[in-house]
Design an enzyme around this catalytic site. Structure first.
Site, PDB file in Angstrom:
ATOM      1  N   SER A   1       0.799  -1.225   0.000  1.00 19.95           N
ATOM      2  CA  SER A   1       0.000   0.000   0.000  1.00 19.95           C
ATOM      3  C   SER A   1       0.829   1.272   0.000  1.00 19.95           C
ATOM      4  O   SER A   1       0.323   2.341  -0.345  1.00 19.95           O
ATOM      5  CB  SER A   1      -0.945   0.015   1.207  1.00 19.95           C
ATOM      6  OG  SER A   1      -0.223  -0.066   2.419  1.00 19.95           O
TER       7      SER A   1
ATOM      8  N   ASP B   1      -2.294   8.762   7.522  1.00 25.25           N
ATOM      9  CA  ASP B   1      -3.314   7.989   8.233  1.00 25.25           C
ATOM     10  C   ASP B   1      -2.629   7.098   9.257  1.00 25.25           C
ATOM     11  O   ASP B   1      -1.518   7.398   9.703  1.00 25.25           O
ATOM     12  CB  ASP B   1      -4.189   7.201   7.249  1.00 25.25           C
ATOM     13  CG  ASP B   1      -3.400   6.178   6.421  1.00 25.25           C
ATOM     14  OD1 ASP B   1      -2.234   5.896   6.750  1.00 25.25           O
ATOM     15  OD2 ASP B   1      -3.962   5.653   5.430  1.00 25.25           O
TER      16      ASP B   1
ATOM     17  N   HIS C   1       0.321   5.191   6.731  1.00 21.96           N
ATOM     18  CA  HIS C   1       0.997   5.665   5.520  1.00 21.96           C
ATOM     19  C   HIS C   1       1.458   7.115   5.635  1.00 21.96           C
ATOM     20  O   HIS C   1       0.763   7.947   6.220  1.00 21.96           O
ATOM     21  CB  HIS C   1       0.048   5.522   4.328  1.00 21.96           C
ATOM     22  CG  HIS C   1      -0.511   4.150   4.189  1.00 21.96           C
ATOM     23  ND1 HIS C   1      -1.769   3.811   4.647  1.00 21.96           N
ATOM     24  CD2 HIS C   1       0.021   3.023   3.672  1.00 21.96           C
ATOM     25  CE1 HIS C   1      -1.989   2.517   4.409  1.00 21.96           C
ATOM     26  NE2 HIS C   1      -0.922   2.019   3.815  1.00 21.96           N
TER      27      HIS C   1
END
Length: 366
Positions: A41, A330, A333
């Site tokens: 991600s 977040d 990340h």
């Protein structure tokens, strides 16, 4: 450093990257003809949009600072590979493999998938994801298509030998596997040393497959200080500030194996592998955030609960306004501001310890 100086420092770094392509002479070619990306991600730019998964970011406020809005990038804006693509001279960002055209394969695609790991089971509690082995299979199918486009295997091999490959795997094998005992037994079956060895062995096997399909200029991105993420601080740090050493210590064991893999692969004909110490770069940012235009290092700009890390950024949630001052976007990340800082150091090492043996700028020229 005052608030205004922070804003100027962060803005200047982002402008420098976004302007990298613009300052090239008209018609100048990128430093490499093609760029292929493997990862999770941290660099997924939309592949998970097309699969049934909880690990998706194609909704606002993700992409709030990205020109195209929400795209599947797990950030408010650019990822590190977006930064690298611009610094390498590409006019456009490298597209996700899902939905890429045959013509786009010639200049490279992004195979990354959120929640993916080196191990097949990693991230399974989040639903669909494309593991590292799945990403390599997708790359192999792309190579077969390139052979058809270019006419023969020799032409494809020559083309691929000039391409850049970056691989960033392993974060989820710790956060969404080894340190998640409610879902996985690896933490009780392996010591941290044994687990690092097992991950490195699987990693080496898949890198060998990539090499067999033409990958020659390959940068391995070390796992960062995931024990410092807002999620882990919220769950495991008594102070909410001190990083979780149990996790970071295990990650350092794995990163040391990656250095050994680089040395091993560089003994192969034509191979130019390098290791990027993302952990050390991140550590440097956290040690002196003000010097890099950052202010908040232990909380997400968008999230819920302690450290904004107990629940990650929700659809249509209002994020912090001063996100250029945040290290984390977040629960897991980095912000665009942090990604720009890290991407610049990956491309052009500031310290000798940032890379082993060369940075991306040098690798591109080899």
């Amino acid at each position: 450093m005052g608030r205004r100086a922070w804003q100027l420092a962060a803005a200047a770094a982002i402008v420098a990257v976004l302007g990298a392509a613009a300052v090239r002479p008209a018609g100048a070619a990128p430093q490499v003809p093609c760029y292929f990306i493997f990862g999770d991600s941290l660099v997924d730019n939309g592949n998970n949009n097309f699969i049934v998964s909880m690990a998706r970011a194609n909704y606002p406020p993700y992409g709030i600072d990205f020109a195209g809005g929400p795209s599947g990038r797990f950030s408010n804006g650019l990822t590190t590979v977006d930064v690298l693509a611009k610094l390498l001279g590409f006019d456009d960002y490298i597209p996700p493999f899902a939905g890429a055209s045959s013509q786009q394969l010639l200049t490279g695609v992004n195979f990354a998938s959120a929640a993916a790991g080196i191990r097949e089971e990693t991230g399974q509690q989040l639903g669909g994801r494309i593991s590292f082995s799945g990403q390599v299979r997708n790359y192999q199918s792309a190579v077969q298509e390139l052979v058809s486009i270019l006419g023969d295997e020799d032409s494809a091999a020559t083309h691929l030998s000039r391409c850049l490959f970056t691989v960033g795997m392993g974060s989820n094998d710790y956060l969404n596997n080894y340190f998640m005992p409610a879902f996985y037994s690896t933490g009780s079956r392996y010591t941290p040393e044994q687990y690092a060895d097992a991950l490195a062995a699987d990693y080496a096997r898949l890198l060998q497959a990539m090499y067999g399909y033409g990958a020659r200029k390959v940068a391995l991105m070390g796992v960062g200080q995931v024990g410092c993420s807002p999620s882990e601080l919220a769950q495991r740090s008594p102070s909410g500030v001190a990083c979780v050493e149990e996790i970071d210590g295990a990650v350092r064991l794995f990163n040391r194996r990656l250095v050994g893999l680089v040395d091993r692969f560089n003994a192969l004909p034509g191979a130019h592998f390098t290791y990027v110490d993302v952990y050390g770069i991140f550590e440097d940012l956290m040690r002196s955030p003000g010097a890099h235009g950052l202010r908040v290092t232990n909380a997400g700009c968008c999230g819920v609960g302690r450290n904004n890390g107990q629940v990650t950024c929700l659809p249509f949630q209002t994020p912090c306004a001063n996100r250029h001052e945040y290290l984390f976007w977040d629960a897991f990340h980095p912000t665009e501001a942090a990604n720009v800082l890290v991407g610049q150091r990956i491309y052009s090492a500031r310290l000798a310890s940032d890379v082993h043996p060369v940075d991306i700028r040098t690798l591109a020229r080899l």
